[in-house]
Design a protein around this motif. Sequence first.
Motif, PDB file in Angstrom:
ATOM      1  N   LYS A   1     -12.688 -10.557  -4.952  1.00  0.00           N
ATOM      2  CA  LYS A   1     -13.574 -11.939  -4.868  1.00  0.00           C
ATOM      3  C   LYS A   1     -14.900 -11.516  -4.397  1.00  0.00           C
ATOM      4  N   HIS A   2     -15.124 -11.002  -3.308  1.00  0.00           N
ATOM      5  CA  HIS A   2     -16.183 -10.619  -2.476  1.00  0.00           C
ATOM      6  C   HIS A   2     -16.749  -9.410  -2.765  1.00  0.00           C
ATOM      7  N   THR A   3     -17.374  -9.048  -4.001  1.00  0.00           N
ATOM      8  CA  THR A   3     -17.593  -7.964  -4.575  1.00  0.00           C
ATOM      9  C   THR A   3     -18.900  -7.257  -3.529  1.00  0.00           C
ATOM     10  N   ASP A   4     -19.765  -7.993  -2.750  1.00  0.00           N
ATOM     11  CA  ASP A   4     -20.429  -7.773  -1.999  1.00  0.00           C
ATOM     12  C   ASP A   4     -19.996  -7.478  -0.530  1.00  0.00           C
ATOM     13  N   LEU A   5     -18.771  -7.631   0.058  1.00  0.00           N
ATOM     14  CA  LEU A   5     -18.237  -7.298   1.009  1.00  0.00           C
ATOM     15  C   LEU A   5     -18.562  -6.002   1.644  1.00  0.00           C
ATOM     16  N   THR A   6     -18.610  -5.736   2.977  1.00  0.00           N
ATOM     17  CA  THR A   6     -19.305  -4.498   3.368  1.00  0.00           C
ATOM     18  C   THR A   6     -18.227  -4.033   4.457  1.00  0.00           C
ATOM     19  N   GLY A   7     -17.675  -4.808   5.296  1.00  0.00           N
ATOM     20  CA  GLY A   7     -16.678  -4.535   6.231  1.00  0.00           C
ATOM     21  C   GLY A   7     -15.559  -5.553   6.459  1.00  0.00           C
ATOM     22  N   ILE A   8     -14.287  -4.870   7.005  1.00  0.00           N
ATOM     23  CA  ILE A   8     -13.264  -5.438   7.274  1.00  0.00           C
ATOM     24  C   ILE A   8     -12.805  -5.086   8.735  1.00  0.00           C
ATOM     25  N   VAL A   9     -12.438  -6.137   9.619  1.00  0.00           N
ATOM     26  CA  VAL A   9     -11.818  -6.026  11.005  1.00  0.00           C
ATOM     27  C   VAL A   9     -10.273  -6.178  10.712  1.00  0.00           C
ATOM     28  N   GLY A  10      -9.396  -5.420  11.127  1.00  0.00           N
ATOM     29  CA  GLY A  10      -8.209  -5.546  11.294  1.00  0.00           C
ATOM     30  C   GLY A  10      -7.778  -5.654  12.554  1.00  0.00           C
ATOM     31  N   LEU A  11      -6.972  -6.810  13.013  1.00  0.00           N
ATOM     32  CA  LEU A  11      -6.664  -7.344  14.502  1.00  0.00           C
ATOM     33  C   LEU A  11      -5.597  -6.653  15.051  1.00  0.00           C
TER      34      LEU A  11
ATOM     35  N   GLU B   1       2.389  -5.862   6.594  1.00  0.00           N
ATOM     36  CA  GLU B   1       1.395  -4.945   6.083  1.00  0.00           C
ATOM     37  C   GLU B   1       1.348  -5.524   4.760  1.00  0.00           C
ATOM     38  N   GLU B   2       2.383  -5.523   4.048  1.00  0.00           N
ATOM     39  CA  GLU B   2       2.246  -5.918   2.613  1.00  0.00           C
ATOM     40  C   GLU B   2       1.334  -7.040   2.245  1.00  0.00           C
ATOM     41  N   LYS B   3       1.626  -7.850   3.183  1.00  0.00           N
ATOM     42  CA  LYS B   3       0.472  -9.030   3.045  1.00  0.00           C
ATOM     43  C   LYS B   3      -0.631  -9.083   3.084  1.00  0.00           C
ATOM     44  N   ALA B   4      -0.933  -8.012   4.228  1.00  0.00           N
ATOM     45  CA  ALA B   4      -2.355  -7.719   4.490  1.00  0.00           C
ATOM     46  C   ALA B   4      -3.022  -7.013   3.353  1.00  0.00           C
ATOM     47  N   TYR B   5      -2.365  -5.994   2.990  1.00  0.00           N
ATOM     48  CA  TYR B   5      -2.649  -5.217   1.602  1.00  0.00           C
ATOM     49  C   TYR B   5      -3.022  -6.222   0.459  1.00  0.00           C
ATOM     50  N   GLU B   6      -2.046  -7.219   0.143  1.00  0.00           N
ATOM     51  CA  GLU B   6      -2.405  -7.977  -0.895  1.00  0.00           C
ATOM     52  C   GLU B   6      -3.680  -8.814  -0.939  1.00  0.00           C
ATOM     53  N   THR B   7      -3.779  -9.437   0.777  1.00  0.00           N
ATOM     54  CA  THR B   7      -4.848 -10.204   0.731  1.00  0.00           C
ATOM     55  C   THR B   7      -6.171  -9.462   0.812  1.00  0.00           C
ATOM     56  N   THR B   8      -6.152  -8.144   1.171  1.00  0.00           N
ATOM     57  CA  THR B   8      -7.377  -7.492   1.238  1.00  0.00           C
ATOM     58  C   THR B   8      -7.731  -7.206  -0.027  1.00  0.00           C
ATOM     59  N   LYS B   9      -6.805  -6.774  -1.060  1.00  0.00           N
ATOM     60  CA  LYS B   9      -6.941  -6.424  -2.311  1.00  0.00           C
ATOM     61  C   LYS B   9      -7.872  -7.802  -3.054  1.00  0.00           C
ATOM     62  N   GLN B  10      -7.273  -8.984  -2.794  1.00  0.00           N
ATOM     63  CA  GLN B  10      -7.762 -10.250  -3.384  1.00  0.00           C
ATOM     64  C   GLN B  10      -9.213 -10.319  -2.887  1.00  0.00           C
ATOM     65  N   LEU B  11      -9.609 -10.279  -1.374  1.00  0.00           N
ATOM     66  CA  LEU B  11     -11.019 -10.325  -0.830  1.00  0.00           C
ATOM     67  C   LEU B  11     -12.044  -9.096  -1.670  1.00  0.00           C
ATOM     68  N   LEU B  12     -11.441  -8.137  -1.707  1.00  0.00           N
ATOM     69  CA  LEU B  12     -12.441  -6.994  -2.210  1.00  0.00           C
ATOM     70  C   LEU B  12     -12.648  -7.438  -3.785  1.00  0.00           C
TER      71      LEU B  12
ATOM     72  N   LYS C   1      -8.235   2.243  -0.079  1.00  0.00           N
ATOM     73  CA  LYS C   1      -7.914   3.191  -0.783  1.00  0.00           C
ATOM     74  C   LYS C   1      -7.633   3.234  -2.389  1.00  0.00           C
ATOM     75  N   GLU C   2      -6.778   2.111  -2.862  1.00  0.00           N
ATOM     76  CA  GLU C   2      -6.410   1.941  -4.039  1.00  0.00           C
ATOM     77  C   GLU C   2      -7.474   1.410  -5.021  1.00  0.00           C
ATOM     78  N   LEU C   3      -8.409   0.508  -4.362  1.00  0.00           N
ATOM     79  CA  LEU C   3      -9.517   0.210  -5.136  1.00  0.00           C
ATOM     80  C   LEU C   3     -10.782   0.958  -5.158  1.00  0.00           C
ATOM     81  N   GLY C   4     -10.506   2.102  -4.568  1.00  0.00           N
ATOM     82  CA  GLY C   4     -11.782   3.192  -4.742  1.00  0.00           C
ATOM     83  C   GLY C   4     -12.975   2.632  -3.765  1.00  0.00           C
ATOM     84  N   ALA C   5     -12.452   1.871  -2.647  1.00  0.00           N
ATOM     85  CA  ALA C   5     -13.839   1.429  -2.061  1.00  0.00           C
ATOM     86  C   ALA C   5     -14.114   2.251  -0.651  1.00  0.00           C
ATOM     87  N   VAL C   6     -13.472   3.421  -0.570  1.00  0.00           N
ATOM     88  CA  VAL C   6     -13.946   4.296   0.592  1.00  0.00           C
ATOM     89  C   VAL C   6     -15.129   4.665   0.774  1.00  0.00           C
TER      90      VAL C   6
END
Length: 333
Positions: free
Chosen positions: A223-233, A210-221, A246-251
């Motif tokens: 880096k890609h400010t135009d990202l609109t969707g994420i799929v978690g598998l 979970e922690e790695k998924a959290y850090e990876t997603t933070k970096q993605l958000l 939640k943390e980055l206010g992207a809800v």
Amino acid sequence: MARKGTLIRSLTVLAAGAALLAAALYWIPELRGGSPDRTRITVIIKSQTQSMEFWEVLSDGVEVAAREFDVDVDIVGPDRETQIERQIELVEQALRDKPDAVVMAATDYNRLVPYAERVDAAGIPVLTVDSALNSDVTRSFIATDNMEAGRKVGMKMAELAGDRPRSKIAIISFVRGTSSQIDRELGVRAVLEDDERFEIVGTYYSDGDEEKAYETTKQLLLKHTDLTGIVGLNEPSSVGAGRAIKELGAVGRITLVGFDSSIDEVKLLEEGVMQATVVQRPFNMGYLGVKTAVEVLRGVKVPKRIDTGSVVITKDNIYEEENQKLLFPFVER
């Protein structure tokens, strides 16, 4: 004094004899609460960490089936899903222990194959749950149709995109090389890559952490400010991604469609952080894994593939009775 010495020697001999007898009795199964005639099944899961509810619920299904069919089960697994070598060691240990059957969720589609084939060659039937092996050695594979479940994720993402002309999507996967991961991603891509509205920026691996998924997603958000969707598998990938959103206010800006069910994922749905999750039936996998193994041992012809199904859960249907049973399976212990 001579009589006293003789008494001491006699007591010593008796004590030693008692110790030897106790040791011998320990190895007689009937006197340890077991029986040489009872069926023994070793169940090898991907992870025994208590932070993943999926494997806890699957283990509950195993235990219920063990009681119902009056068999002994031994549930073992590495601490983490990435510990493939440790799972190989557990398969080798099962070969030495010689249970009547082995039920396993393979941490790697290819690397576990030769070890599973050795177990089968020793006359011990092998069945798989959740994640398959790249071999015909397994008598039955009991799992979600992961390709179809991946398609459900993709279709839900497409539905939630609405009239948006262009959407950039990232896939947060788990352990590279597991059959479930491969099939889920193929299902997602089969839908989204055929839809000109979507661009998949890449697949990123959390290693089931979970922690790695959290850090990876933070970096993605970031880096890609135009990202609109994420799929978690899977569960940790989805929860970690939700925490970052939640943390980055992207809800509200990022659509999150996840996989699996846990208390944390239910909270993410209720809070509107996650818009949907595809829920499996891990209890059924565990239960049917043991039930099918018993049938194989009794000479019953069993299906080569058993689909345990999956359901799309959203905030709108989360409180429906059938979905509550999936999200919160109750087991009387």
